[in-house]
Design a protein around this motif. Sequence first.
Motif, PDB file in Angstrom:
ATOM      1  N   ILE A 161      -7.060  -3.027  21.114  1.00 29.29           N
ATOM      2  CA  ILE A 161      -6.212  -1.833  21.187  1.00 29.29           C
ATOM      3  C   ILE A 161      -6.476  -0.872  20.023  1.00 29.29           C
ATOM      4  O   ILE A 161      -6.610   0.340  20.220  1.00 29.29           O
ATOM      5  N   PHE A 162      -6.578  -1.407  18.815  1.00 32.35           N
ATOM      6  CA  PHE A 162      -6.590  -0.541  17.633  1.00 32.35           C
ATOM      7  C   PHE A 162      -7.980  -0.317  17.039  1.00 32.35           C
ATOM      8  O   PHE A 162      -8.140   0.546  16.168  1.00 32.35           O
ATOM      9  N   PHE A 163      -8.977  -1.071  17.464  1.00 29.55           N
ATOM     10  CA  PHE A 163     -10.307  -0.902  16.886  1.00 29.55           C
ATOM     11  C   PHE A 163     -11.338  -0.550  17.952  1.00 29.55           C
ATOM     12  O   PHE A 163     -12.503  -0.909  17.849  1.00 29.55           O
ATOM     13  N   THR A 164     -10.874   0.143  18.976  1.00 27.88           N
ATOM     14  CA  THR A 164     -11.747   0.645  20.027  1.00 27.88           C
ATOM     15  C   THR A 164     -11.786   2.167  19.941  1.00 27.88           C
ATOM     16  O   THR A 164     -10.747   2.808  19.919  1.00 27.88           O
ATOM     17  N   THR A 165     -12.989   2.722  19.878  1.00 25.54           N
ATOM     18  CA  THR A 165     -13.146   4.176  19.799  1.00 25.54           C
ATOM     19  C   THR A 165     -14.197   4.634  20.810  1.00 25.54           C
ATOM     20  O   THR A 165     -15.130   3.897  21.139  1.00 25.54           O
ATOM     21  N   ASP A 166     -14.029   5.831  21.302  1.00 27.07           N
ATOM     22  CA  ASP A 166     -15.023   6.452  22.185  1.00 27.07           C
ATOM     23  C   ASP A 166     -15.395   5.540  23.354  1.00 27.07           C
ATOM     24  O   ASP A 166     -16.546   5.115  23.513  1.00 27.07           O
ATOM     25  N   PRO A 199      -3.553   2.533   4.657  1.00 30.99           N
ATOM     26  CA  PRO A 199      -2.897   1.675   5.652  1.00 30.99           C
ATOM     27  C   PRO A 199      -3.875   1.054   6.647  1.00 30.99           C
ATOM     28  O   PRO A 199      -3.479   0.245   7.483  1.00 30.99           O
ATOM     29  N   ASP A 200      -5.169   1.414   6.563  1.00 28.34           N
ATOM     30  CA  ASP A 200      -6.131   1.021   7.586  1.00 28.34           C
ATOM     31  C   ASP A 200      -6.332  -0.487   7.692  1.00 28.34           C
ATOM     32  O   ASP A 200      -6.744  -0.985   8.737  1.00 28.34           O
ATOM     33  N   GLY A 201      -6.046  -1.223   6.630  1.00 28.36           N
ATOM     34  CA  GLY A 201      -6.296  -2.663   6.654  1.00 28.36           C
ATOM     35  C   GLY A 201      -5.099  -3.500   7.059  1.00 28.36           C
ATOM     36  O   GLY A 201      -5.075  -4.712   6.827  1.00 28.36           O
ATOM     37  N   TRP A 202      -4.120  -2.895   7.712  1.00 31.51           N
ATOM     38  CA  TRP A 202      -2.871  -3.596   8.019  1.00 31.51           C
ATOM     39  C   TRP A 202      -3.073  -4.848   8.868  1.00 31.51           C
ATOM     40  O   TRP A 202      -2.306  -5.810   8.779  1.00 31.51           O
ATOM     41  N   ALA A 203      -4.117  -4.875   9.695  1.00 29.10           N
ATOM     42  CA  ALA A 203      -4.316  -6.013  10.596  1.00 29.10           C
ATOM     43  C   ALA A 203      -5.121  -7.149   9.972  1.00 29.10           C
ATOM     44  O   ALA A 203      -5.189  -8.239  10.545  1.00 29.10           O
ATOM     45  N   GLU A 233     -14.200  -6.086   8.659  1.00 28.65           N
ATOM     46  CA  GLU A 233     -15.414  -5.324   8.954  1.00 28.65           C
ATOM     47  C   GLU A 233     -15.111  -4.134   9.858  1.00 28.65           C
ATOM     48  O   GLU A 233     -15.656  -3.038   9.679  1.00 28.65           O
ATOM     49  N   LEU A 234     -14.241  -4.347  10.837  1.00 30.78           N
ATOM     50  CA  LEU A 234     -13.918  -3.277  11.779  1.00 30.78           C
ATOM     51  C   LEU A 234     -13.071  -2.191  11.128  1.00 30.78           C
ATOM     52  O   LEU A 234     -13.253  -0.996  11.394  1.00 30.78           O
ATOM     53  N   ALA A 235     -12.132  -2.592  10.287  1.00 31.25           N
ATOM     54  CA  ALA A 235     -11.197  -1.635   9.691  1.00 31.25           C
ATOM     55  C   ALA A 235     -11.883  -0.715   8.689  1.00 31.25           C
ATOM     56  O   ALA A 235     -11.491   0.450   8.534  1.00 31.25           O
ATOM     57  N   PHE A 236     -12.906  -1.216   7.987  1.00 36.54           N
ATOM     58  CA  PHE A 236     -13.546  -0.432   6.925  1.00 36.54           C
ATOM     59  C   PHE A 236     -15.051  -0.339   7.138  1.00 36.54           C
ATOM     60  O   PHE A 236     -15.831  -0.390   6.193  1.00 36.54           O
ATOM     61  N   ARG A 237     -15.437  -0.183   8.404  1.00 41.83           N
ATOM     62  CA  ARG A 237     -16.869  -0.144   8.731  1.00 41.83           C
ATOM     63  C   ARG A 237     -17.573   1.061   8.121  1.00 41.83           C
ATOM     64  O   ARG A 237     -18.803   1.054   7.963  1.00 41.83           O
ATOM     65  N   ASN A 254       0.814  -1.209   0.000  1.00 44.56           N
ATOM     66  CA  ASN A 254       0.000   0.000   0.000  1.00 44.56           C
ATOM     67  C   ASN A 254       0.852   1.266   0.000  1.00 44.56           C
ATOM     68  O   ASN A 254       0.412   2.303  -0.495  1.00 44.56           O
ATOM     69  N   GLY A 255       2.076   1.170   0.530  1.00 40.07           N
ATOM     70  CA  GLY A 255       2.976   2.311   0.438  1.00 40.07           C
ATOM     71  C   GLY A 255       3.394   2.571  -0.993  1.00 40.07           C
ATOM     72  O   GLY A 255       3.429   3.723  -1.451  1.00 40.07           O
ATOM     73  N   ILE A 256       3.683   1.507  -1.728  1.00 43.49           N
ATOM     74  CA  ILE A 256       4.076   1.650  -3.132  1.00 43.49           C
ATOM     75  C   ILE A 256       2.888   2.044  -4.003  1.00 43.49           C
ATOM     76  O   ILE A 256       2.990   2.883  -4.893  1.00 43.49           O
ATOM     77  N   GLY A 257       1.728   1.423  -3.711  1.00 42.72           N
ATOM     78  CA  GLY A 257       0.557   1.653  -4.563  1.00 42.72           C
ATOM     79  C   GLY A 257      -0.303   2.824  -4.159  1.00 42.72           C
ATOM     80  O   GLY A 257      -1.288   3.127  -4.835  1.00 42.72           O
ATOM     81  N   GLY A 258       0.041   3.485  -3.059  1.00 52.85           N
ATOM     82  CA  GLY A 258      -0.753   4.638  -2.630  1.00 52.85           C
ATOM     83  C   GLY A 258      -2.097   4.252  -2.036  1.00 52.85           C
ATOM     84  O   GLY A 258      -3.054   5.032  -2.104  1.00 52.85           O
ATOM     85  N   GLY A 259      -2.187   3.083  -1.427  1.00 51.13           N
ATOM     86  CA  GLY A 259      -3.436   2.628  -0.829  1.00 51.13           C
ATOM     87  C   GLY A 259      -3.570   3.059   0.623  1.00 51.13           C
ATOM     88  O   GLY A 259      -2.737   3.802   1.160  1.00 51.13           O
TER      89      GLY A 259
END
Length: 437
Positions: free
Chosen positions: A192-197, A142-146, A369-373, A135-140
Amino acid sequence: MSATEGGPTVSRRRVFARPTWPEAQYVASVLRSETTGGFLMLLAAATALVWANVGGDSYETLRTTTVGPSGLHLDLDLATWAADGLLAIFFLVAGLELKRELVVGSLRRPAEAVLPIVAAACGMLGPILVYLVVNGIGGGSPDGWAVPTATDIAFALAVLAVIGSQLPSALRAFLLTLAVVDDLLAILLIAIFFTTDVELWPLLGAVAILVAYAVMQRFDVRAWWLYVPMGVVAWALMHESGVHATVVGVAFGLLTRAHRRTGESQAPAERIEHRIRPFSAVLCVPVFALFAAGVTVSGGSLREVFTEPVALGVVLGLVAGKTIGVFGGTWLMARFTKAELNPDLAWSDVLGLATIAGIGFTVSLLIGELAFRDDAHMEELVKTAVLVGSVLAAIIATVLLIRRNVIYKRLAAEEARDEDRDGIPDAYQAEEPGTRP
């Protein structure tokens, strides 16, 4: 290390040494249940794919049907109930497994625990790096790293059953332990990474219930009729807090007592796992797959999987990153600890096992689902990429492992031989596990 003439024989630790007989029995029992669940999960996923592509809007209508009490903020759609509710039971089983491994299983011995832990950690780091590079090379994004970090043990075992591969007990035990550690790392990523509010008071309420459960376990309280409501309330509070509710499942599992006390035939962790695992394997995971795997597949969407950086990063993360991570971590452990590979095995076996670890179905779909909800198109594309990557990993693993099936069958026959008919195969009595004479 060889012994000097006339001196004592010095043992060297083996990579993939045969487990003890009790551990081998436990692994065989778990894998039988997971294999059955794997077939049901694949059937559910296939049903979802067909339904989503030929059933018009009925599939999406079912997924988005809302049920539950709105006053408790639990008026959720069926897809969310499957992901947050049923998978909490799946992670409860994972937590019970991990607790058992830490207390009475292979992870209780640091010398044996380090290999699957390092392999699992590298098996998560590899896909993350591959995804980020693509994604760094293709300009995508980073949200789906996990997304490509998880291994689906049930899917992997179903593949092994289909190709008739009778992996030696050492490889089966390693695969199971790898998946257990992998599940723990995955739930940590989710927490850790998909918890908000985060809402503090519901979180504190859930923690208070967990503390009470730990105390009750310490004092050997066996009131299942009390534990079940505690679990339900803790789940609801965790869901309300904003932390992903599946975390409760792992927490309860890790807090359950796993060592036997005088007069017990099974510890609570063993007993609960034995009762809940079939429910998780044959109902919870297949139902989640039914609601999660239904993506619309077309020539255009398949092309996009291999041209869009996010989707391509997921595919390559599963197929290449997972393989490189697991195999590389295992090889480095052998190289720097100067351990020797089990003489019954070859590094090609390890490569096949590392490749099959790239099957990342259940938890990868959940993380997708969590990364791109907030992006329905990208969520569906990522799900398609998970399916494609998992299938490719399964195919490659099949090619690598099926060549060794004759050897695996011979090793399985040797491990099962019991000439003295004492109920324990002779191979488990011939030498001390983890060493060579």
